[in-house]
Design a protein around this motif. Structure first.
Motif, PDB file in Angstrom:
ATOM      1  N   ASN A  81       0.846  -1.190   0.000  1.00  0.00           N
ATOM      2  CA  ASN A  81       0.000   0.000   0.000  1.00  0.00           C
ATOM      3  C   ASN A  81       0.883   1.243   0.000  1.00  0.00           C
ATOM      4  N   ARG A  82       1.334   1.642  -1.184  1.00  0.00           N
ATOM      5  CA  ARG A  82       2.270   2.767  -1.320  1.00  0.00           C
ATOM      6  C   ARG A  82       1.498   4.090  -1.396  1.00  0.00           C
ATOM      7  N   THR A  83       0.726   4.358  -0.350  1.00  0.00           N
ATOM      8  CA  THR A  83      -0.069   5.582  -0.271  1.00  0.00           C
ATOM      9  C   THR A  83       0.127   6.187   1.111  1.00  0.00           C
ATOM     10  N   ILE A  84      -0.395   7.385   1.302  1.00  0.00           N
ATOM     11  CA  ILE A  84      -0.290   8.004   2.621  1.00  0.00           C
ATOM     12  C   ILE A  84      -1.053   7.184   3.650  1.00  0.00           C
ATOM     13  N   ASP A  85      -2.129   6.528   3.231  1.00  0.00           N
ATOM     14  CA  ASP A  85      -2.876   5.668   4.162  1.00  0.00           C
ATOM     15  C   ASP A  85      -2.003   4.511   4.639  1.00  0.00           C
ATOM     16  N   GLY A  86      -1.196   3.968   3.718  1.00  0.00           N
ATOM     17  CA  GLY A  86      -0.303   2.886   4.096  1.00  0.00           C
ATOM     18  C   GLY A  86       0.757   3.337   5.087  1.00  0.00           C
ATOM     19  N   VAL A  87       1.283   4.541   4.878  1.00  0.00           N
ATOM     20  CA  VAL A  87       2.281   5.104   5.789  1.00  0.00           C
ATOM     21  C   VAL A  87       1.669   5.350   7.161  1.00  0.00           C
ATOM     22  N   ILE A  88       0.471   5.920   7.172  1.00  0.00           N
ATOM     23  CA  ILE A  88      -0.227   6.188   8.436  1.00  0.00           C
ATOM     24  C   ILE A  88      -0.523   4.893   9.173  1.00  0.00           C
ATOM     25  N   ASP A  89      -0.980   3.879   8.447  1.00  0.00           N
ATOM     26  CA  ASP A  89      -1.263   2.581   9.073  1.00  0.00           C
ATOM     27  C   ASP A  89      -0.012   2.021   9.748  1.00  0.00           C
ATOM     28  N   ALA A  90       1.154   2.193   9.086  1.00  0.00           N
ATOM     29  CA  ALA A  90       2.404   1.673   9.640  1.00  0.00           C
ATOM     30  C   ALA A  90       2.802   2.417  10.909  1.00  0.00           C
ATOM     31  N   LEU A  91       2.697   3.740  10.881  1.00  0.00           N
ATOM     32  CA  LEU A  91       3.084   4.549  12.044  1.00  0.00           C
ATOM     33  C   LEU A  91       2.174   4.287  13.239  1.00  0.00           C
ATOM     34  N   ARG A 125      20.333  14.666  18.042  1.00  0.00           N
ATOM     35  CA  ARG A 125      21.038  14.517  16.769  1.00  0.00           C
ATOM     36  C   ARG A 125      20.673  13.179  16.111  1.00  0.00           C
ATOM     37  N   GLU A 126      20.645  12.123  16.916  1.00  0.00           N
ATOM     38  CA  GLU A 126      20.271  10.809  16.394  1.00  0.00           C
ATOM     39  C   GLU A 126      18.809  10.802  15.953  1.00  0.00           C
ATOM     40  N   LEU A 127      17.965  11.492  16.722  1.00  0.00           N
ATOM     41  CA  LEU A 127      16.548  11.575  16.377  1.00  0.00           C
ATOM     42  C   LEU A 127      16.358  12.318  15.060  1.00  0.00           C
ATOM     43  N   MET A 128      17.097  13.396  14.865  1.00  0.00           N
ATOM     44  CA  MET A 128      17.005  14.161  13.632  1.00  0.00           C
ATOM     45  C   MET A 128      17.401  13.305  12.429  1.00  0.00           C
ATOM     46  N   MET A 129      18.443  12.502  12.599  1.00  0.00           N
ATOM     47  CA  MET A 129      18.883  11.623  11.520  1.00  0.00           C
ATOM     48  C   MET A 129      17.816  10.586  11.186  1.00  0.00           C
ATOM     49  N   ALA A 130      17.143  10.070  12.225  1.00  0.00           N
ATOM     50  CA  ALA A 130      16.078   9.087  12.008  1.00  0.00           C
ATOM     51  C   ALA A 130      14.914   9.711  11.255  1.00  0.00           C
ATOM     52  N   TYR A 131      14.542  10.937  11.631  1.00  0.00           N
ATOM     53  CA  TYR A 131      13.464  11.639  10.937  1.00  0.00           C
ATOM     54  C   TYR A 131      13.839  11.904   9.478  1.00  0.00           C
ATOM     55  N   GLN A 132      15.071  12.313   9.242  1.00  0.00           N
ATOM     56  CA  GLN A 132      15.520  12.610   7.886  1.00  0.00           C
ATOM     57  C   GLN A 132      15.506  11.365   7.012  1.00  0.00           C
ATOM     58  N   GLU A 133      15.985  10.259   7.574  1.00  0.00           N
ATOM     59  CA  GLU A 133      16.011   9.007   6.820  1.00  0.00           C
ATOM     60  C   GLU A 133      14.598   8.556   6.452  1.00  0.00           C
ATOM     61  N   SER A 134      13.692   8.617   7.420  1.00  0.00           N
ATOM     62  CA  SER A 134      12.304   8.223   7.158  1.00  0.00           C
ATOM     63  C   SER A 134      11.637   9.167   6.172  1.00  0.00           C
ATOM     64  N   SER A 135      11.896  10.463   6.312  1.00  0.00           N
ATOM     65  CA  SER A 135      11.293  11.453   5.421  1.00  0.00           C
ATOM     66  C   SER A 135      11.717  11.214   3.978  1.00  0.00           C
ATOM     67  N   TRP A 152       5.366  17.076   8.185  1.00  0.00           N
ATOM     68  CA  TRP A 152       4.199  16.260   8.523  1.00  0.00           C
ATOM     69  C   TRP A 152       4.526  15.264   9.629  1.00  0.00           C
ATOM     70  N   LEU A 153       5.676  14.607   9.521  1.00  0.00           N
ATOM     71  CA  LEU A 153       6.070  13.643  10.545  1.00  0.00           C
ATOM     72  C   LEU A 153       6.200  14.307  11.912  1.00  0.00           C
ATOM     73  N   MET A 154       6.821  15.484  11.936  1.00  0.00           N
ATOM     74  CA  MET A 154       6.983  16.191  13.197  1.00  0.00           C
ATOM     75  C   MET A 154       5.622  16.597  13.766  1.00  0.00           C
ATOM     76  N   ASP A 155       4.765  17.157  12.918  1.00  0.00           N
ATOM     77  CA  ASP A 155       3.431  17.566  13.377  1.00  0.00           C
ATOM     78  C   ASP A 155       2.644  16.372  13.910  1.00  0.00           C
ATOM     79  N   CYS A 156       2.735  15.248  13.216  1.00  0.00           N
ATOM     80  CA  CYS A 156       2.017  14.049  13.646  1.00  0.00           C
ATOM     81  C   CYS A 156       2.468  13.615  15.036  1.00  0.00           C
ATOM     82  N   TYR A 157       3.771  13.636  15.267  1.00  0.00           N
ATOM     83  CA  TYR A 157       4.268  13.216  16.573  1.00  0.00           C
ATOM     84  C   TYR A 157       3.752  14.128  17.673  1.00  0.00           C
ATOM     85  N   TYR A 158       3.782  15.436  17.429  1.00  0.00           N
ATOM     86  CA  TYR A 158       3.293  16.377  18.436  1.00  0.00           C
ATOM     87  C   TYR A 158       1.823  16.120  18.768  1.00  0.00           C
ATOM     88  N   TYR A 159       1.017  15.941  17.722  1.00  0.00           N
ATOM     89  CA  TYR A 159      -0.420  15.814  17.926  1.00  0.00           C
ATOM     90  C   TYR A 159      -0.823  14.466  18.521  1.00  0.00           C
TER      91      TYR A 159
END
Length: 204
Positions: A81-91, A125-135, A152-159
């Protein structure tokens, strides 16, 4: 107990300490264990633990880094499922399957603890690298700008932190609310997180 000297032995010993802390964290329903408790549980001397971590806050940070990297692991999104829904389901699916891990991610109390400032900066620093890799991975997967995904990833985590707290109050409060019409104040985490994340994506 003999001390570990080779790089492999030191890595294994460090992992043993983290695994003991993780086991106790689960058994104690979200209360992070003391160094003494970790030593007792793992039959390890305090001196051995302090060779690898100055205090429990550094152990906390190491586990936190581990969980963040697991949550943001690019392979989690590599589905049919290579869609935003698939990404959301995984997270969201990771959180649903590993609630105790997100409970630790959600604490963030280490900022007011004895953790060394350099260790906290290293963690970020490690967290930033993880976010960059995933992004980058998600951006290529969905063929969208990487800047959009990162924000979007950052906003999602906050919310979803807020949704998690609301959906998971203390056990005694949860039990009391569940028996009344006020159970509406305990939203379903999975449903509401997916809905909000989809809205955030549309606005990104």
């Amino acid at each position: 107990m003999s001390r570990a000297y080779s790089k492999l032995e030191k890595l294994e010993k460090r992992q043993e300490i983290l695994m003991s802390a993780e086991d106790l964290f689960m058994k104690q329903d979200g209360e992070f264990p003391t160094v003494s408790a970790i030593c007792t549980y793992s039959s390890m001397a305090k001196g051995t633990v302090y060779l690898y971590f100055k205090n429990k806050e550094e152990i906390y940070l190491a586990l936190l880094e581990k969980y963040f990297k697991q949550w943001l692991e690019p392979n989690n999104f590599n589905t049919d499922n290579r869609t935003i829904d698939g990404v959301i389901d995984a997270l969201v699916g990771f959180v649903v399957k590993n609630p105790y891990k997100f409970k630790l991610l959600n604490h963030r109390h280490f900022l007011e603890t004895k953790a060394d400032a350099d260790k906290v900066v290293e963690f970020y620093r490690e967290l930033m690298m993880a976010y960059q890799e995933s992004s980058l991975f998600i951006a290529e997967l969905l063929d969208v700008p990487v800047e959009r995904v990162t924000q979007w990833l950052m906003d999602c985590y906050y919310y979803i932190q807020g949704i998690w707290r609301t959906a998971n109050p203390a056990y005694n409060i949860k039990s009391a609310l569940a028996k009344t019409e006020m159970a509406i104040f305990m939203p379903d985490f999975e449903t509401n997180s997916k809905r909000l994340m989809k809205l955030l994506w549309e606005q990104a």
